[in-house]
Motif scaffolding. Structure first.
Motif, PDB file in Angstrom:
ATOM      1  N   SER A   1       2.484  -3.883  -0.724  1.00 56.54           N
ATOM      2  CA  SER A   1       2.020  -2.576  -1.188  1.00 56.54           C
ATOM      3  C   SER A   1       3.200  -1.652  -1.443  1.00 56.54           C
ATOM      4  O   SER A   1       4.260  -1.789  -0.845  1.00 56.54           O
ATOM      5  CB  SER A   1       1.087  -1.951  -0.144  1.00 56.54           C
ATOM      6  N   THR A   2       2.973  -0.674  -2.352  1.00 53.59           N
ATOM      7  CA  THR A   2       4.017   0.281  -2.680  1.00 53.59           C
ATOM      8  C   THR A   2       3.963   1.461  -1.722  1.00 53.59           C
ATOM      9  O   THR A   2       3.014   1.628  -0.943  1.00 53.59           O
ATOM     10  CB  THR A   2       3.846   0.776  -4.119  1.00 53.59           C
ATOM     11  N   ASN A   3       4.993   2.299  -1.812  1.00 50.46           N
ATOM     12  CA  ASN A   3       5.034   3.487  -0.948  1.00 50.46           C
ATOM     13  C   ASN A   3       3.923   4.477  -1.303  1.00 50.46           C
ATOM     14  O   ASN A   3       3.407   5.174  -0.426  1.00 50.46           O
ATOM     15  CB  ASN A   3       6.397   4.165  -1.071  1.00 50.46           C
TER      16      ASN A   3
END
Length: 759
Positions: free
Chosen positions: A712-714
């Protein structure tokens, strides 16, 4: 006519036909021989003209020279004269061809080894081609080794050694300019310094390969130690010190860049041959690194074969004293190390050396551990104590005081201990008392050094110690007195641990059921694989043992009852002495423990059997095994020290191959030290080693729960954060406190961005 023209144009075909039937093609060969002589005259004036054809003719004649020995008897001298007289004007290809054909003539038996070597030795310092120089060097070494393979070729060895002596002596009177070891020969055109350097290099190589091992070989290198050129001196001194000084050899391969090889292997195409080549190169690099890091020992056989070691030592000291300002510190330390080892090995007196070395005995001196090692190694039991006493005082004043670090104090006490171990009378009683007090220091290295000095004088001369510092065993044997200076030790009654070997051999005979007479074969087998040569080769030595009459001494009896009574009385007197209360602390290491041997038993094995090297090796193992058993049964500190000493002797034998303890290392002076701080490479290696067998670091979310592994991204993580974690964040609070103008700017930016994405 057609046949002659055809064979003239095709020399390889003519060469093949001549080897099959030399008489039938003698006329064709003579045509080529005359052609060679005419071109050789032209070649003397103009070497570049018809050089290729001239090389082909030389190769052709060399191939068939053994078929026509009368016609080609002067051909080897032609090649040799061209190489020695016109070497500078020849092209590299012509030089290589001439050398190769000269070696071919030696292989075919046309010329002898001496004739070949007389031509090749002068070429080594003159050639500038590394490949040709390597070829010449390998040819010289292989030819001498082959000639001495089955038996010693004394005629060849004497001739070659005479040439090597001449190569070194030729440059002994050369003028040298420069200072601090940066010397340069003035008459560089004669190659005197290069001749001497190659003579030393070849002699060292022949000694290393075991081809030469006599005193004359050592004399060649010993002569190089007094050569005026620093480079020759250094190479010769390294030979006696047992160190490889391959930096002077221009043919030595450069260090292998292991990381570079691995990087290129990752980039290039993967093949099996490439992987094998990489593994081989990495293995060679590791072996070189291991040899470089190993602690080298002195070349003890070479030191023992020195002719007139006293004169050799005096020459070394004269050079050291005369050129003190010209030599660099590293070179002076080399000379000090060699001088000290010769003095220690042969028990020589060069008393001026101790006056010279005193100016270097300061704790801030560069490479002071090596200088302290040289001082300790030069001392032996016949060194006058008056010459050593100023050095010991200087060591105590410079190294052992509160104004220096603990490492300096430990090095000073260890150096004093090594000097006194060889000559105990070089110590003063008041100074010894002050040094022993350092055993109460908080530093481990200082404590170990002081305790080592204390234990040394407990064994050697306990009368110099205070009463409470002598210990139990030292106090009991105090009446015997210390061995005086210049007095030799008493005659040996028995070999230490021989009882163990006698019992071991007795058990083996009982298990095998062998009789006493059946052990002769085992004695002969005990000499196998040990380098032992007979000193006598006369015919009389093969006649066996000679019977000698006893001259009526059959009734002779030897009794040592008086000595036993004296010894018992001395022990009783020692036991009767009272001991101080303060002795309890120092007597803990003298606790009663199981003894390794029965002191009252004397083995008769030494008088009934000739001990072989295998027997002595077994004896060392049995003593070590007995010491381990004594420690396991609860032996005291004395037994543990005995075990540590035996293990150290075993390690020294495996490294140096001799039992001589005259040579020490810098670690003996520095003593036990704290673990040094790891560098970057060591820390990274430790980190990589700890990661072995573990999963990769980082979040596993999105890697195991999805069909296509991803993370997952930030931004996704920020959306899923709990409200209570976000409500107090700086971003939310800045929105609440933002002015109207800031809100308009953000809204306008959002509208513009949305318009751009639509288009």
């Amino acid at each position: 006519m057609g046949r002659g023209v055809l064979l003239t144009a095709n020399l390889p075909q003519l060469q093949n036909l001549i080897k099959r039937d030399p008489p039938a093609y003698q006329e064709e060969f003579l045509q080529q021989w005359n052609h060679y002589n005419s071109i050789r005259e032209i070649f003397k004036t103009n070497p570049d003209e018809q050089a290729q054809h001239f090389r082909e003719l030389i190769t052709f004649i060399s191939q068939v020279a053994q078929c026509y020995p009368k016609h080609t008897k002067d051909f080897p001298s032609h090649i040799s004269s061209m190489l020695l007289e016109n070497y500078g004007s020849l092209s590299p290809d012509t030089r290589k061809t001439l050398v190769q054909n000269l070696v071919m003539l030696r292989n075919k038996g046309v010329i002898s080894s001496i004739e070949l070597l007389k031509s090749l030795f002068p070429l080594l310092p003159r050639t500038t081609s590394s490949s040709l120089r390597s070829f010449i060097r390998k040819t010289i070494l292989s030819d001498i080794r082959t000639a001495n393979m089955r038996s010693k070729n004394h005629k060849l060895n004497r001739a070659v050694q005479t040439m090597l002596f001449g190569m070194i002596e030729k440059g002994m009177d050369i003028e040298v300019v420069g200072d601090k070891g940066k010397a340069k020969a003035v008459n560089t055109g004669n190659h005197e310094s290069d001749d001497a350097m190659w003579a030393v290099v070849l002699t060292k190589e022949l000694w290393k390969k075991g081809v030469w091992s006599d005193a004359k070989t050592v004399s060649i290198v010993a002569l190089g130690c007094s050569h005026p050129v620093i480079k020759v001196q250094s190479a010769s001194i390294h030979f006696f010190l047992g160190e490889d000084d391959d930096g002077d050899d221009s043919d030595e391969e450069e260090a292998v860049d292991v990381k570079g090889l691995q990087h290129r292997h990752e980039i290039n195409k993967k093949t099996r041959s490439g992987e094998k080549k990489l593994e081989k190169q990495v293995k060679v690099a590791k072996a070189k690194r291991k040899r470089k890091n190993e602690i080298t020992s002195a070349n003890f056989p070479a030191l023992q074969l020195l002719n007139d070691p006293q004169t050799f030592s005096e020459k070394l000291y004269d050079m050291l004293n005369k050129y003190d300002k010209r030599y660099s510190l590293d070179h002076k330390i080399l000379i000090m190390q060699l001088l000290s080892r010769v003095m220690g090995a042969h028990k020589l007196h060069v008393l001026s050396f101790y006056t010279y070395i005193m100016k270097y005995l300061t704790y801030h001196q560069l490479r002071i551990p090596a200088i302290l090692v040289a001082l300790a190694q030069s001392v032996h039991d016949f060194t006058p104590p008056d010459a050593l006493l100023p050095c010991v005082r200087k060591l105590a004043q410079e190294f052992v005081h509160p104004g220096v670090g603990s490492e300096v104090v430990a090095a000073g006490i260890n150096a004093i201990r090594e000097v006194c171990r060889r000559q105990p009378w070089a110590m003063e009683e008041d100074l010894l008392g002050d040094l022993v007090e350092y055993r109460k220091s908080r530093d481990k290295a200082v404590t170990a050094a002081a305790r080592g000095l204390l234990q040394l004088f407990r064994d050697e001369n306990p009368a110099m110690l205070k009463r409470r510092e002598r210990g139990k065993e030292a106090s009991m044997g105090l009446t015997a007195g210390a061995r005086q200076y210049g007095h030799s030790t008493e005659a040996a009654v028995d070999i230490e641990g021989l009882v163990l070997l006698e019992d071991h051999l007795k058990r083996l005979r009982e298990e095998d059921g062998a009789e006493e007479g059946d052990m002769d074969d085992d004695d002969e087998a005990g000499w196998e694989n040990w380098d032992v040569e007979s000193d006598s080769s006369d015919e009389s030595s093969s006649d066996g043992w000679m019977d000698v009459d006893s001259d009526g001494d059959d009734d002779l009896e030897v009794s040592d009852s008086d000595d036993d009574e004296d010894t018992k009385s001395k022990k009783e007197e020692g036991k009767g002495k009272e001991m101080d209360v303060d002795e309890k602390e120092d007597n803990e290491d003298e606790e009663d423990a199981p003894t390794l041997l029965d002191p009252s038993r004397v083995s008769v094995l030494a008088t009934t059997k000739i001990l072989t090297p295998a027997d002595f090796a077994m004896l060392n193992d049995l003593k070590l095994q007995a010491a381990k058993e004594s420690v396991e049964k609860g032996g005291g500190k004395a037994t543990k020290r005995k075990l540590a000493a035996l293990e150290a002797e075993k390690k020294a034998r495996s490294q140096s191959g001799n039992m001589d303890d005259a040579f020490i290392s810098e670690m003996d002076i520095l003593g036990p030290r704290k673990k040094a701080k790891s560098d970057y490479a060591e820390r990274m290696a430790s980190i990589e080693k700890g990661r072995e067998g573990r999963e990769k670091f980082g979040s596993l979310k999105g890697k195991k729960n999805k069909a296509a592994p991803s993370s997952s991204t930030n931004k996704e993580k920020a959306r899923n954060k709990p409200l209570m974690m976000v409500i107090a964040s700086g971003a939310v609070r800045s929105k609440k406190k933002a002015s109207l103008r800031d809100k308009q700017k953000k809204l306008r930016a959002h509208i513009d961005k949305a318009k751009k994405t639509k288009h």
